[in-house]
Structure formats: structure tokens, C-alpha cells
Scaffold this active site. Structure first.
Site, short mmCIF file in Angstrom:
data_model
loop_
_atom_site.label_atom_id
_atom_site.label_comp_id
_atom_site.label_asym_id
_atom_site.label_seq_id
_atom_site.Cartn_x
_atom_site.Cartn_y
_atom_site.Cartn_z
N ASN A 155 0.80 -1.23 0.00
CA ASN A 155 0.00 0.00 0.00
C ASN A 155 0.83 1.28 0.00
OD1 ASN A 155 0.71 -0.59 2.66
ND2 ASN A 155 -1.11 0.38 3.50
N GLU A 251 4.33 -4.70 12.46
CA GLU A 251 3.36 -3.60 12.25
C GLU A 251 2.23 -4.21 11.43
OE1 GLU A 251 3.68 -0.56 13.48
OE2 GLU A 251 5.75 -0.78 14.20
N CYS A 285 -3.29 1.38 6.67
CA CYS A 285 -3.46 0.64 7.93
C CYS A 285 -4.22 1.46 8.95
CB CYS A 285 -2.10 0.20 8.47
SG CYS A 285 -0.93 1.56 8.64
N GLU A 460 8.05 1.55 15.43
CA GLU A 460 8.97 2.15 14.47
C GLU A 460 8.97 3.65 14.70
OE1 GLU A 460 9.14 -0.45 10.73
OE2 GLU A 460 7.32 0.69 10.55
#
Ligand code: NAD
Length: 479
Positions: A155, A251, A285, A460
Site C-alpha cells: 500500500n 506492524e 493501515c 517504528e
């Protein structure tokens, strides 16, 4: 700043970068342009030998790269950002073609890529003096791990790769990037551009098929795997990493709720919530995936929301006015068609939608708004990852918090209202790694990013993200 110091990459042929060398590979495949369903150029299908070569190159580069000061590594990364800027036109066209992003979305991703690098390099790992007494000193420091692997989805192929590689390299690790087979093109060019800047073996990029991820997670020469993708694959990655006790960060997917309080200003809130629900056609997300609207303003919100969404233009990678592009790949497109068929089977109320049957090429789907479905409908419980959004009514604050938190996922969440203090109080009760007030999906290199519950493990970005690429080391010196 773009400079002419850097050679422009050729954006027509694609090879792996191993040890700063473009490596011809006998087996190739082609991605599909989601705007047109036509084939894109050939990309390598890496084999075990290529993985072994990339790991060996990254291992050989590690001692001297990790011995540089953080400032010296930051200098290399800043040059990398300049080299990406110098190739901006090529990256922009390619990102539109491989990902289906219209120019507005491409511009945002490209801006975020170099912003991520230029801001991350300002973060200092440093050493913390825990004790400095007559008897001893104790210092807490952070040392790099070795070879890092970044596995990313389709994405945001450039941004997600950059977030991982920037922190990994800045902390002193060397790196192998593995893009999704659906979107390998810009990642392969990042490797090629990086070869002009970094010492040999510091940044390697491999493309392949579905067996490439498992080859990397199994490799004994890899110290850490940083994975972004679905929850199901995240579990497999963690299991594979356990065999060699690799460090792993995950993630994963989300099902973000937005709670609209009764005092929300509709004129300001509706366009923002709608834009953040349909950004990158919902393939984000932290897109808003469930909207809980207070019953006192529900009807007015729904009317304003559908009216705003119907103005969003759908278009392809060459349409500068388009907000919504196609779904990135056929697999996700079919998953969304299946969700649509369930919506009609369950007789859910569609407040905005359009005929899905079209003979036009490209994986395009119209934005769809579902009016107050039951809490157990698939569109509420699952991550849709596409342009369909449910609006749900609420009356009691405790109850709406329970419903918003009633998910195994916990990536992001937001609360919207004029009384900002009150909205913040509610937002702090969301079970999610990132919460926003009167906003959603904002992100920045300066702060940690990561999900609660099944949405991830580790973070992150920010100082915490940098530390995630290090082993902690305590140094005790008796005086
Ligand atoms: P995916 O899990 O199918 O694939 C992600 C990557 O994993 C790809 O590169 C794929 O080739 C690789 N892979 C597949 N099987 C593997 C295995 N067994 N071992 C190692 N690697 C393997 O996910 P996707 O469909 O590409 O991405 C969509 C998902 O990603 C959504 O759920 C979305 O929410 C999530 N996502 C999360 C974040 C975040 O920051 N939390 C960001 C973007 C996307």
C-alpha cells in the site's frame, strides 16, 4: 534538495541490488498495473542463492558501517534523500503505475519518504550515565544488531521501506529490503539509487515470489526482521524468527474507530473524517474503518458525509484531480467484492454506493457508505482495507468505548469534538497505539508508531524506533 550530483536511475529495467551491484537473475515475473490491468516490466524472482549473497554482502559490510559514528551514517542517509529527490519524476510515475495512486497520493508518499529520512537522522541514540560514583560508572548504551531485514506490503511501498531502512542504517545495521510481489518496482529503484550513495553491502534489495519472505526469516545470518503486513502473515513471521531467536517487530492490520461526540462541528469534522476514511482508497493501515456518531447528530452527519464523499473523484494515475484510485491488486479487489456481496446478502442499508459491474479495465470500486449496520457485521468486525465504511449510532459514552475497543486489533483511533479537553479524555481510553483528537492517521518521524493487541509488536520511528534496531548494552566499570 535535488542536485545533479546523482545519476538518474533508468526506470524501465529492474534488477536486484546486492553489494551495490545490479544482479541479472535468470527467472523473472511481471507485476500488474492496477489502473489498466496491463503487465508491468520484468522483475527478478530471487532464489536461495541470491538471499545467501545478499546476507553475505550485508554481513561483510557490517563491521565498518557499524564502526562509523552516528553522524557519519546520518550524512550518508541525507545524501540518499538527495538522490531520491533527484529521481523524483521517475519515482512519481512508477509509484502511480505500480500502486494505482493518483498524483495527489503519489505526491504525499514521496514527500513523506524524504521527510522521514531528513527528520530521523536528527534523532540521537546517545549513552545514558546511570551511575558515576567513586566506586564505579554504569553506562547504558545501544549497539546495532547486524543484518536487518525489512518486509513490506503493497500500500505504501516506498514510505514503509524507508521508515525501516532509515532507522536500521542510522543505528548501524546493514539492511536487506524485501518488497511485496505486488509492488516491487519502486523498492528495486531505491536499491539502485542507494548503490550510488552507500558503501557496498549496506543496502540490498531483493524481489521475488511468496517464498522469498520465508527464505529471509529462516536465514541464520539475519539478526532482526521488521515486518509490516497482515496479522496472519505477522504470526508466521514471528514463528519463523523463533527458530533462530531473531529479533522481530511487527506492524500489522487495524480496524480504527473514530468516535464523533455530540458537540462536533459538522462543517469541519465531516470533510476530514471522510477524507481520512477514503485516503488511498481506504488502503491504509490507519484509515478510519468504523465511524461511531452520537445519535443526536447521526442523521445530519450521515447526510453531510455521503454528500461530501460523492464529490470525491475516482481516477487513474494520470488524473491530477482524482482522490480515489484503483484497488492495488486483484486479490484485494476480489476480497472487497466478497465483502460487498455479503452486505447485500445481509440486507445492510447502503447510504451511498454505485453499481459494481463495469467493463472498464482497472480494479476500481466506488466509495460505499453503510448506514448503521449491526456490531457483528463483517464490515464492522473485519479490516476492510478498501473504500467501504460503516457509520454506527451511539448514545452512551461507556458503551461506545466498549464497542470501539471490542476488537482484537488496536492500531489507531480518534475522538472528534469541540471541547478538546473532553475529547482527549475520551481518546486516552481507546485501546490503540496511536490516538488522535480531531484528526486521524497523522504520523511523523519524531514519535513511536505501533499497534496494541494483534495490531503489532514493537514500534517504528522516533527514538524508540531507533532503539528497536539495537541491542541494549550496560557497561559497568569498577574504578
Ligand atoms: P501480507 O501479510 O500479505 O504481505 C506483507 C509482506 O509479507 C509481503 O512482502 C509478502 O510478500 C510478505 N510475506 C508473505 N508471506 C510471508 C511469510 N510467510 N514470511 C515472510 N514474509 C511473507 O500483507 P499485505 O496484504 O501486503 O498488506 C496489507 C496489510 O498490511 C493490512 O492488514 C494493513 O493494515 C497492514 N499494514 C500495516 C501497517 C502498520 O503500520 N501497522 C502499515 C501498512 C499496512
Amino acid at each position: 534538495m535535488a542536485t545533479s550530483t546523482y545519476k538518474l536511475a533508468n526506470f524501465e529495467t529492474f534488477q536486484n541490488t546486492i553489494n551495490n551491484t545490479l544482479t541479472p537473475i535468470p527467472r523473472t515475473r511481471r507485476g500488474i498495473n492496477p489502473n489498466t490491468e496491463t503487465e508491468l516490466p520484468e522483475v527478478p524472482i530471487s532464489a536461495q542463492e541470491d538471499v545467501d549473497n545478499a546476507v553475505a554482502a550485508a554481513q561483510a559490510a557490517f563491521p565498518s558501517w557499524s564502526n562509523l559514528s552516528q553522524d557519519e551514517r546520518a550524512e550518508y542517509l541525507s545524501k540518499f534523500a538527495d538522490a531520491i529527490d533527484a529521481n523524483q519524476a521517475g519515482f512519481a510515475k512508477l509509484l502511480g503505475e505500480e500502486c494505482g495512486k493518483p498524483p495527489q497520493g503519489v505526491g504525499i508518499e514521496l514527500f513523506l519518504v524524504t521527510h522521514q529520512i531528513r527528520e530521523t537522522v536528527k534523532i540521537k541514540l546517545g549513552e545514558e550515565v546511570v551511575e558515576d560514583s567513586a566506586e564505579r560508572s554504569i553506562v547504558q548504551r545501544y549497539v546495532p544488531m547486524g543484518v536487518g531485514v525489512g518486509i513490506v506490503p503493497w500500500n505504501f511501498p516506498m514510505l514503509l521501506a524507508t521508515i525501516k531502512l532509515t532507522s536500521a542504517l542510522l543505528a548501524g545495521n546493514t539492511f536487506i529490503l524485501k518488497p511485496s510481489p505486488f509492488s516491487p518496482y519502486t523498492a528495486l529503484k531505491l536499491g539502485e539509487v542507494g548503490a550510488q550513495v552507500f558503501p557496498k553491502g549496506v543496502l540490498n534489495v531483493l524481489s521475488g515470489e511468496e517464498d522469498l519472505g520465508p527464505m529471509l526469516t529462516a536465514h541464520p545470518g539475519v539478526a532482526k526482521v521488521s515486518f509490516t503486513g497482515s496479522i496472519a502473515t505477522g504470526k508466521k513471521v514471528m514463528q519463523a524468527c523463533a527458530a533462530t531467536l531473531k529479533r522481530v517487530s511487527l506492524e500489522l492490520g487495524g480496524n480504527d474507530a473514530a468516535i464523533i461526540l455530540p458537540d462536533a462541528d459538522l462543517a469541519v469534522t465531516v470533510p476530514k473524517v471522510a477524507t481520512l476514511s477514503f485516503f488511498h482508497t481506504g488502503q491504509l493501515c490507519v484509515a478510519i474503518k468504523r465511524i461511531y456518531v452520537h445519535s443526536s447528530i447521526y442523521d445530519a452527519f450521515l447526510a453531510a458525509f455521503t454528500s461530501f464523499v460523492s464529490t470525491l473523484k475516482i481516477g487513474n494515475a494520470s488524473d491530477p484531480e482524482a482522490t480515489l484510485g484503483p484497488i492495488q491488486n486483484k486479490m484485494q479487489y476480489e476480497k472487497l467484492l466478497d465483502m460487498h456481496s455479503e452486505i447485500s446478502k445481509q440486507g445492510l442499508k447502503v447510504a451511498l454506493g454505485a453499481d459494481l459491474s463495469t467493463d472498464k479495465k482497472g480494479f476500481f470500486l466506488p466509495p460505499t457508505v453503510i448506514d448503521n449496520p449491526p456490531d457483528d457485521a463483517r464490515i464492522v468486525t473485519e479490516e476492510q482495507f478498501g473504500p467501504i465504511i460503516p457509520l454506527l449510532k451511539w448514545t452512551d459514552e461507556e458503551d461506545v468505548l466498549r464497542r470501539a475497543n471490542d476488537s482484537l486489533m488496536g492500531l489507531g483511533g480518534s475522538v472528534w469534538g469541540k471541547d478538546v479537553k473532553n475529547a482527549e479524555r475520551v481518546s486516552r481510553r481507546l485501546e490503540a497505539g496511536i490516538v488522535w483528537v480531531n484528526s486521524h492517521a497523522e504520523t511523523g518521524p519524531q514519535v513511536a508508531w505501533g499497534g496494541h493487541k494483534n495490531s503489532g509488536m514493537g514500534v517504528e520511528s522516533g527514538l524508540e524506533g531507533l532503539k528497536g534496531w539495537c541491542n541494549a548494552q550496560a557497561v559497568w566499570v569498577s574504578k
